[in-house]
Write a protein that holds these residues in place. Structure first.
Motif, PDB file in Angstrom:
ATOM      1  N   PHE A 447       0.830  -1.213   0.000  1.00 23.61           N
ATOM      2  CA  PHE A 447       0.000   0.000   0.000  1.00 23.61           C
ATOM      3  C   PHE A 447       0.868   1.268   0.000  1.00 23.61           C
ATOM      4  CE2 PHE A 447      -2.796  -3.009   2.570  1.00 23.61           C
ATOM      5  CZ  PHE A 447      -3.466  -3.461   1.442  1.00 23.61           C
ATOM      6  N   GLY A 448       0.479   2.225  -0.809  1.00 20.45           N
ATOM      7  CA  GLY A 448       1.176   3.500  -0.866  1.00 20.45           C
ATOM      8  C   GLY A 448       2.449   3.491  -1.689  1.00 20.45           C
ATOM      9  N   ILE A 449       2.825   2.326  -2.229  1.00 16.33           N
ATOM     10  CA  ILE A 449       4.091   2.204  -2.961  1.00 16.33           C
ATOM     11  C   ILE A 449       3.813   2.106  -4.457  1.00 16.33           C
ATOM     12  CG2 ILE A 449       6.193   0.832  -3.262  1.00 16.33           C
ATOM     13  CD1 ILE A 449       5.913   2.090  -0.435  1.00 16.33           C
ATOM     14  N   GLU A 450       4.406   3.016  -5.224  1.00 11.71           N
ATOM     15  CA  GLU A 450       4.266   2.975  -6.689  1.00 11.71           C
ATOM     16  C   GLU A 450       5.603   2.565  -7.301  1.00 11.71           C
ATOM     17  OE1 GLU A 450       1.754   5.900  -8.754  1.00 11.71           O
ATOM     18  OE2 GLU A 450       1.715   6.965  -6.828  1.00 11.71           O
ATOM     19  N   ILE A 451       5.557   1.479  -8.068  1.00 15.45           N
ATOM     20  CA  ILE A 451       6.780   0.894  -8.625  1.00 15.45           C
ATOM     21  C   ILE A 451       6.678   0.812 -10.138  1.00 15.45           C
ATOM     22  CG2 ILE A 451       8.010  -1.335  -8.781  1.00 15.45           C
ATOM     23  CD1 ILE A 451       7.699  -1.508  -5.752  1.00 15.45           C
ATOM     24  N   ALA A 452       7.809   0.987 -10.823  1.00 18.90           N
ATOM     25  CA  ALA A 452       7.834   0.828 -12.283  1.00 18.90           C
ATOM     26  C   ALA A 452       9.109   0.106 -12.685  1.00 18.90           C
ATOM     27  CB  ALA A 452       7.772   2.193 -12.959  1.00 18.90           C
ATOM     28  N   ILE A 453       9.051  -0.559 -13.845  1.00 16.19           N
ATOM     29  CA  ILE A 453      10.236  -1.185 -14.443  1.00 16.19           C
ATOM     30  C   ILE A 453      10.557  -0.369 -15.693  1.00 16.19           C
ATOM     31  CG2 ILE A 453      11.259  -3.321 -15.311  1.00 16.19           C
ATOM     32  CD1 ILE A 453      10.182  -3.541 -12.412  1.00 16.19           C
ATOM     33  N   VAL A 454      11.753   0.227 -15.711  1.00 14.65           N
ATOM     34  CA  VAL A 454      12.082   1.180 -16.772  1.00 14.65           C
ATOM     35  C   VAL A 454      13.409   0.834 -17.459  1.00 14.65           C
ATOM     36  CG1 VAL A 454      10.835   3.047 -15.588  1.00 14.65           C
ATOM     37  CG2 VAL A 454      13.280   2.781 -15.181  1.00 14.65           C
ATOM     38  N   ASP A 455      13.604   1.405 -18.647  1.00 15.25           N
ATOM     39  CA  ASP A 455      14.878   1.226 -19.355  1.00 15.25           C
ATOM     40  C   ASP A 455      15.836   2.362 -19.003  1.00 15.25           C
ATOM     41  OD1 ASP A 455      14.077   3.452 -20.824  1.00 15.25           O
ATOM     42  OD2 ASP A 455      13.462   2.290 -22.592  1.00 15.25           O
ATOM     43  N   GLU A 456      16.987   2.392 -19.689  1.00 16.16           N
ATOM     44  CA  GLU A 456      18.015   3.412 -19.395  1.00 16.16           C
ATOM     45  C   GLU A 456      17.519   4.839 -19.623  1.00 16.16           C
ATOM     46  OE1 GLU A 456      18.842   0.404 -20.793  1.00 16.16           O
ATOM     47  OE2 GLU A 456      19.835  -0.103 -18.883  1.00 16.16           O
ATOM     48  N   LYS A 457      16.495   4.980 -20.499  1.00 16.39           N
ATOM     49  CA  LYS A 457      15.974   6.328 -20.779  1.00 16.39           C
ATOM     50  C   LYS A 457      14.775   6.679 -19.896  1.00 16.39           C
ATOM     51  CE  LYS A 457      17.635   6.156 -25.511  1.00 16.39           C
ATOM     52  NZ  LYS A 457      17.327   5.623 -26.832  1.00 16.39           N
ATOM     53  N   ALA A 458      14.551   5.905 -18.838  1.00 22.06           N
ATOM     54  CA  ALA A 458      13.466   6.114 -17.881  1.00 22.06           C
ATOM     55  C   ALA A 458      12.078   5.885 -18.483  1.00 22.06           C
ATOM     56  CB  ALA A 458      13.564   7.511 -17.251  1.00 22.06           C
ATOM     57  N   LYS A 459      12.015   5.140 -19.563  1.00 25.21           N
ATOM     58  CA  LYS A 459      10.715   4.782 -20.168  1.00 25.21           C
ATOM     59  C   LYS A 459      10.296   3.407 -19.637  1.00 25.21           C
ATOM     60  CE  LYS A 459      10.143   8.081 -23.464  1.00 25.21           C
ATOM     61  NZ  LYS A 459      10.788   9.139 -22.726  1.00 25.21           N
ATOM     62  N   ASN A 468      15.059  -1.797 -15.123  1.00 26.66           N
ATOM     63  CA  ASN A 468      15.484  -1.354 -13.792  1.00 26.66           C
ATOM     64  C   ASN A 468      14.270  -1.059 -12.922  1.00 26.66           C
ATOM     65  OD1 ASN A 468      18.031  -1.463 -14.839  1.00 26.66           O
ATOM     66  ND2 ASN A 468      18.200   0.742 -15.187  1.00 26.66           N
ATOM     67  N   LEU A 469      14.312  -1.530 -11.695  1.00 25.55           N
ATOM     68  CA  LEU A 469      13.195  -1.304 -10.779  1.00 25.55           C
ATOM     69  C   LEU A 469      13.360   0.063 -10.109  1.00 25.55           C
ATOM     70  CD1 LEU A 469      11.734  -3.983  -8.420  1.00 25.55           C
ATOM     71  CD2 LEU A 469      11.985  -1.645  -7.653  1.00 25.55           C
ATOM     72  N   VAL A 470      12.330   0.883 -10.202  1.00 34.86           N
ATOM     73  CA  VAL A 470      12.358   2.203  -9.545  1.00 34.86           C
ATOM     74  C   VAL A 470      11.117   2.373  -8.671  1.00 34.86           C
ATOM     75  CG1 VAL A 470      13.734   3.341 -11.342  1.00 34.86           C
ATOM     76  CG2 VAL A 470      11.235   3.395 -11.495  1.00 34.86           C
ATOM     77  N   ILE A 471      11.271   3.173  -7.624  1.00 34.94           N
ATOM     78  CA  ILE A 471      10.140   3.506  -6.748  1.00 34.94           C
ATOM     79  C   ILE A 471       9.831   4.975  -6.984  1.00 34.94           C
ATOM     80  CG2 ILE A 471       9.307   3.572  -4.371  1.00 34.94           C
ATOM     81  CD1 ILE A 471      11.580   1.356  -3.894  1.00 34.94           C
ATOM     82  N   LYS A 472       8.570   5.231  -7.352  1.00 34.96           N
ATOM     83  CA  LYS A 472       8.215   6.567  -7.856  1.00 34.96           C
ATOM     84  C   LYS A 472       7.859   7.589  -6.777  1.00 34.96           C
ATOM     85  CE  LYS A 472       6.208   5.890 -12.308  1.00 34.96           C
ATOM     86  NZ  LYS A 472       4.996   5.614 -13.084  1.00 34.96           N
ATOM     87  N   THR A 473       7.449   7.115  -5.615  1.00 35.01           N
ATOM     88  CA  THR A 473       6.979   8.051  -4.584  1.00 35.01           C
ATOM     89  C   THR A 473       7.620   7.727  -3.235  1.00 35.01           C
ATOM     90  OG1 THR A 473       5.094   6.554  -4.356  1.00 35.01           O
ATOM     91  CG2 THR A 473       4.725   8.571  -5.610  1.00 35.01           C
TER      92      THR A 473
END
Length: 639
Positions: A447-459, A468-473
């Motif tokens: 809950f409350g965690i926003e996650i994305a899997i992105v490439d080198e250009k942050a897409k 790459n795993l990133v946490i957005k908030t």
């Protein structure tokens, strides 16, 4: 074996879905993950304020999230609290006062139990001893101990008086302990004469004595008598805990210090890809809210539960889910000193049966290690008390998942496979007990965690693609900084996605069409052995500190029990010849410098290492060669 109450359906290439039993769903605290998750990401501050209200505050916060100085986020600013007012004090005013807080079994078979009332008494006594040694609010106390109750008591005593603790894993050796004492500038060290492991004594006081020679900041060393073997005690510096407890200074009454929500609770060192280990700093307010919420929701905590997190308090798993989260939630915590297969491979299963453990949370390495001994050992015991299982430390391979689920959980215990880090403070991706599971997937964000899997250009990449795993908030349990090195904090975790304001986890992962996350492993050069993170730089530095070695490289290779094994390459100094005896000497040298966990599986002698033109060792090339696979793009290679 009882007939499974779980339905299974196939979900094509995304893995088989395993549904929770009806009775688990019926008693779940949260029955609709999607609805709660939606609300939590639409109004995260509202959600975390609700969670914070479940804890005790001396003064309520003025602001839930202060993001005015990103990425140095602050949570519950203006709020006054203390971890201990939540983990102990508030339980003393309720029926939980007489509830078991701790069940501890030593490897030789000795047993201790403590109610919350008794735990409070012991923590207060230890807190008063620390005060008598001049420990002040904001000071950092280093703790280097085996898994005994005094380790938890020392941590809690520091928090009670507003001192921070730096726990160093009892398997680490002289150099690792000394460097962590130096970085934190600790004046007080808490240790034990030794601990038991596989029937042998680990000489912790001997290691501590050597570390103190290298770390002149230590003025006081408090030692617990655990094994009773002879150790050197220096006058006016070293004190036996039992002697101090016999003095009037150890009064069982001690006020809990009022702390700011953002005051430091502890620092915990984690290995980096380069340079010295990083001291991640966690605070009283946000960390308490986050560990309590994640523990309560993910493991559906009930008052009657007996909770066993089979980690060591020297790692973040032990901090968050052996000590702090469970105690805030008023759980009965199980703690065991020794090895899972000593003297026989049924040691854990006999304790689950003996103490009526409801929830077992452990690592894939431990599961794989016990799998090796077959099903007959767990089959000797009645494990029907288990309600939920958990996994932590690394991605669990589907084979181990299925064995754990079938043999230990009798196909009726959902497995909470959790992904998180020292830096995050608590679970980031994890199922709830009502989530349909896929063996090997950590499932959905908390809950409350926003996650994305992105490439080198942050897409964002497509479903099924690795990125790459990133946490957005931001989230309340996040580390606030690297102790004494804020620039490194920004550089390591925030620089790469500075524009977007995302946290870089350093793991590669993919997300499938059902929104389930699959963690692949570390992007950087951190080796995970038996769930423990070791920097390649630390291993390489240890090798290079040997007089015969001029250069070294370390990589991780898959290992069926440890998850990864350390494989090292060494360039010897001119005139030195390699051989079996030197290989063994170097393996032992690394073990002595860092600890047995870092002992390389293989030391291979080379004439040169593959490097980029800027001098960076290309470890992926070494790994590809060792595994006999394609070496990939070699355009940046020096030769």
């Amino acid at each position: 074996m009882a007939k499974s109450t779980q339905k299974k359906t196939n979900s094509s290439s995304n893995g088989e879905l395993v549904y929770p039993p009806k009775e688990i769903v019926k008693q779940a605290n949260v029955k609709d993950y999607d609805a709660v998750y939606k609300r939590s990401v639409e109004d995260p501050e509202g959600f975390w304020a609700e969670e914070a209200k479940k804890l005790h505050w001396f003064k309520k916060w003025d602001k839930v999230l202060d993001d005015s100085n990103k990425p140095f986020y602050k949570w519950f600013t203006g709020g006054k609290t203390n971890m201990i007012s939540n983990a102990i004090d508030r339980h003393l005013k309720t029926w939980r006062r007489n509830k078991l807080a701790l069940i501890w079994e030593g490897e030789p078979g000795d047993l201790k139990t403590m109610s919350y009332h008794a735990l409070n008494r012991e923590v207060s006594k230890f807190a008063n001893i620390l005060k008598s040694m001049g420990v002040k609010k904001g000071e950092i106390v280093t703790i280097y101990m085996p898994q005994i109750p005094e380790l938890a008591i020392a941590m809690l005593a520091c928090a009670k008086i507003g001192a921070a603790h730096s726990v160093v894993y009892g398997g680490f050796s002289v150099e690792a302990l000394a460097s962590r004492i130096d970085d934190s500038q600790s004046r007080v060290l808490v240790t034990a004469d030794g601990g038991w492991r596989r029937g042998k004594i680990t000489d912790l006081k001997g290691i501590a004595n050597e570390a103190m020679k290298r770390s002149p900041t230590v003025e006081v060393c408090i030692t617990v008598k655990r094994t009773g073997h002879e150790v050197y005690m220096e006058n006016d510096r070293d004190f036996w805990l039992h002697d101090l407890l016999a003095l009037p200074i150890s009064s069982p009454k001690c006020d809990t210090e009022v702390m700011d929500a953002e005051d430091m609770l502890f620092i915990l060192y984690t290995s980096g890809t380069t340079g010295k280990p990083k001291g991640l700093l966690h605070t009283h307010g946000g960390y308490a809210v986050y560990t309590a919420a994640t523990h309560r929701y993910v493991f559906d905590i009930k008052d009657e539960d007996r909770w066993w997190c089979a980690a060591d308090p020297g790692w973040i798993t032990g901090h968050s889910y052996m000590i702090y989260g469970p105690l805030i939630n008023g759980s009965t915590v199980m703690m065991y000193e020794g090895a899972p297969n000593h003297p026989y491979p049924n040691r854990w299963w006999s304790m689950v049966e003996k103490y009526g453990i409801n929830i077992l949370y452990t690592s894939p390495t431990a599961i794989r290690g016990l799998m090796r001994f077959g099903e007959q050992w767990p089959a000797r015991h009645d494990l029907s008390c288990l309600r939920l299982l958990g996994s932590v430390g690394e991605p669990i391979n589907p084979e181990a998942w299925k064995w754990y689920h079938r043999v230990i959980g009798n196909e009726k215990c959902p497995i909470m496979d959790t992904w998180w880090q020292t830096e995050t403070g608590g679970f980031m991706i994890s199922p709830l007990p009502v989530t349909p599971l896929k063996p090997g997937s950590a499932t959905k964000p908390f809950f409350g965690i926003e996650i994305a899997i992105v490439d080198e250009k942050a897409k964002e990449v497509k479903a099924g693609e690795e990125g790459n795993l990133v946490i957005k908030t931001p989230w309340p349990g996040m580390a606030r900084t690297i102790y004494g090195d804020p620039d490194r904090f920004v550089e390591t975790y925030w620089k790469e996605y500075e524009k977007q304001g995302w946290y870089k986890a350093g793991d590669s992962a993919r997300v499938d069409e059902d929104g389930y996350f699959w963690i692949i492993g570390r992007i950087d050069d951190v080796i995970k052995v038996s769930g423990y993170r070791l920097g390649t730089a630390e291993v390489e530095s240890a090798l290079v500190s040997h007089p015969s070695v001029s250069e070294a490289a370390a990589i991780a290779l898959p290992h069926e029990v440890k998850g990864n094994a350390i494989y090292t390459y060494v360039i010897l100094k001119q005139g030195v010849k390699g051989g079996k005896s030197l290989e063994e000497e170097l393996r032992q040298h690394v073990s002595d410098e860092i600890g047995p966990i870092a002992r390389p599986e293989v030391v291979q002698f080379l004439d040169s290492l593959p490097k980029t033109r800027s001098g960076k060792i290309m470890r992926r090339v070494l790994k590809a060669r060792a595994m006999g696979v394609d070496e990939g793009d070699l355009s940046t290679l020096e030769e």
